[in-house]
Design an enzyme around this catalytic site. Structure first.
Site, PDB file in Angstrom:
ATOM      1  N   LEU A 100       0.834  -1.201   0.000  1.00 50.72           N
ATOM      2  CA  LEU A 100       0.000   0.000   0.000  1.00 50.72           C
ATOM      3  C   LEU A 100       0.869   1.252   0.000  1.00 50.72           C
ATOM      4  O   LEU A 100       1.903   1.314   0.665  1.00 50.72           O
ATOM      5  CB  LEU A 100      -0.918  -0.014   1.225  1.00 50.72           C
ATOM      6  CG  LEU A 100      -1.946  -1.162   1.225  1.00 50.72           C
ATOM      7  CD1 LEU A 100      -2.546  -1.369   2.607  1.00 50.72           C
ATOM      8  CD2 LEU A 100      -3.026  -0.902   0.180  1.00 50.72           C
ATOM      9  N   HIS A 116       0.876 -11.021  10.006  1.00 54.50           N
ATOM     10  CA  HIS A 116       2.008 -11.458   9.188  1.00 54.50           C
ATOM     11  C   HIS A 116       2.503 -12.792   9.743  1.00 54.50           C
ATOM     12  O   HIS A 116       2.708 -12.911  10.965  1.00 54.50           O
ATOM     13  CB  HIS A 116       3.122 -10.405   9.240  1.00 54.50           C
ATOM     14  CG  HIS A 116       4.309 -10.754   8.414  1.00 54.50           C
ATOM     15  ND1 HIS A 116       4.321 -10.624   7.042  1.00 54.50           N
ATOM     16  CD2 HIS A 116       5.523 -11.254   8.760  1.00 54.50           C
ATOM     17  CE1 HIS A 116       5.505 -11.022   6.580  1.00 54.50           C
ATOM     18  NE2 HIS A 116       6.255 -11.405   7.609  1.00 54.50           N
ATOM     19  N   LEU A 151       6.599  -1.526   5.076  1.00 53.31           N
ATOM     20  CA  LEU A 151       6.056  -2.870   4.877  1.00 53.31           C
ATOM     21  C   LEU A 151       6.412  -3.779   6.048  1.00 53.31           C
ATOM     22  O   LEU A 151       7.588  -3.915   6.417  1.00 53.31           O
ATOM     23  CB  LEU A 151       6.619  -3.479   3.579  1.00 53.31           C
ATOM     24  CG  LEU A 151       6.142  -4.901   3.276  1.00 53.31           C
ATOM     25  CD1 LEU A 151       4.653  -4.909   2.961  1.00 53.31           C
ATOM     26  CD2 LEU A 151       6.944  -5.503   2.131  1.00 53.31           C
ATOM     27  N   GLN A 180      -3.017 -22.643  14.455  1.00 54.36           N
ATOM     28  CA  GLN A 180      -2.741 -22.581  15.911  1.00 54.36           C
ATOM     29  C   GLN A 180      -2.524 -21.154  16.401  1.00 54.36           C
ATOM     30  O   GLN A 180      -2.708 -20.852  17.568  1.00 54.36           O
ATOM     31  CB  GLN A 180      -1.497 -23.410  16.243  1.00 54.36           C
ATOM     32  CG  GLN A 180      -1.689 -24.910  16.027  1.00 54.36           C
ATOM     33  CD  GLN A 180      -0.413 -25.690  16.337  1.00 54.36           C
ATOM     34  OE1 GLN A 180       0.502 -25.190  16.994  1.00 54.36           O
ATOM     35  NE2 GLN A 180      -0.359 -26.930  15.856  1.00 54.36           N
TER      36      GLN A 180
HETATM   37  C1  GRF Z   1      -1.829 -16.093   5.969  1.00 54.27           C
HETATM   38  O1  GRF Z   1      -0.708 -16.851   6.371  1.00 54.27           O
HETATM   39  C2  GRF Z   1      -1.644 -14.658   6.435  1.00 54.27           C
HETATM   40  O2  GRF Z   1      -0.802 -14.548   7.554  1.00 54.27           O
HETATM   41  C3  GRF Z   1      -0.989 -14.015   5.262  1.00 54.27           C
HETATM   42  O3  GRF Z   1      -1.683 -14.566   4.156  1.00 54.27           O
HETATM   43  C4  GRF Z   1      -1.891 -15.964   4.437  1.00 54.27           C
HETATM   44  C5  GRF Z   1      -3.196 -16.413   3.825  1.00 54.27           C
HETATM   45  O4  GRF Z   1      -4.225 -15.846   4.564  1.00 54.27           O
HETATM   46  N1  GRF Z   1      -1.101 -12.580   5.338  1.00 54.27           N
HETATM   47  P1  GRF Z   1      -5.796 -16.133   4.243  1.00 54.27           P
HETATM   48  O5  GRF Z   1      -5.995 -17.624   4.165  1.00 54.27           O
HETATM   49  O6  GRF Z   1      -6.107 -15.473   2.923  1.00 54.27           O
HETATM   50  O7  GRF Z   1      -6.498 -15.508   5.410  1.00 54.27           O
END
Ligand code: GRF
Length: 226
Positions: A100, A116, A151, A180
């Site tokens: 962004l 993250h 970022l 988890q």
């Molecule tokens: C996840 O590991 C998240 O931490 C990262 O993108 C991955 C997929 O997330 N930002 P999702 O299944 O689209 O929520």
């Protein structure tokens, strides 16, 4: 945000993919653990599987395909306009795979969270699970942080961690981190924001009216989030 003056917080979730974090947030809103109204889900990809989850849950969805815009600034301007119209108190980036621009972030800074899949500040950027294996890290996990123009560099809020086992490959790590850790700490962080217990003022996270002196952990999860 003054929750008392405003009533229920307005939550918008941004996705690009499967939406497993979105699913956890929808569940927590629906069972009352997150005292907010999920007013919209926005995706930059029309094929994001998470859009179906939102529709099934009766959540309004908007798709702003980034490929339809001539450049990053034009996409961010359109996204900002869509978000502004929703008057969000909380913007949760949940697998939102866009970098962004500073202008966009500055408008929503303090209201915008990201999750993250690493123990920041280690392993910013992509392919975090492979990086953990490459570096032989003893621990791995995920981090919820406030979004700033840097970022994966915003103030940390909560982390969850586990010990990496010798049998773990990158895919196993990704699943463990998501199932988890992410699906617990993200709904908890959003719940604290919705209650006004978690804020960010002048770039400093405040938790229960005090500057957050240390990153929160799984030990700080409330019973409904463990
Ligand atoms: C996840 O590991 C998240 O931490 C990262 O993108 C991955 C997929 O997330 N930002 P999702 O299944 O689209 O929520």
């Amino acid at each position: 945000m003054n929750v008392a003056a405003k009533g229920r917080a307005r939550l918008v979730v941004l996705i690009s993919g499967r939406g497993r974090n979105l699913a956890a947030l929808i569940a927590a809103v629906n069972d009352g653990r997150i005292a907010a109204d999920l007013v919209a889900v926005i995706s930059n990809r029309a094929d994001a599987a998470g859009l179906a989850l939102a529709r099934e849950a009766g959540v309004p969805v908007q798709v702003l395909p980034h490929v339809d815009y001539p450049d990053r600034a034009a996409f961010d301007a359109a996204l900002a306009a869509a978000l502004r119209a929703l008057e969000p108190d909380i913007v949760a980036l949940a697998g939102f795979m866009r970098i962004l621009t500073e202008n966009f972030v500055r408008e929503f800074e303090g209201r915008m969270l990201n999750i993250h899949p690493s123990l920041l500040p280690r392993h910013k950027g992509l392919n975090t699970h492979a990086a953990v294996l490459r570096d032989g890290d003893a621990e791995h996990g995920a981090t919820v942080h406030f979004v700033t123009p840097q970022l994966d560099g915003g103030p940390l809020i909560i982390q969850g961690r586990f010990t990496v086992s010798a049998q773990d490959g990158a895919q196993q790590l990704a699943e463990r981190v998501l199932e988890q850790i992410e699906c617990r700490i993200y709904p908890q962080a959003v719940a604290w924001m919705a209650r006004g217990e978690l804020r960010c003022e002048q770039g400093v996270p405040r938790f229960r009216d005090r500057p957050l002196s240390a990153v929160l952990s799984l030990d700080d999860l409330e019973p409904g989030f463990r």
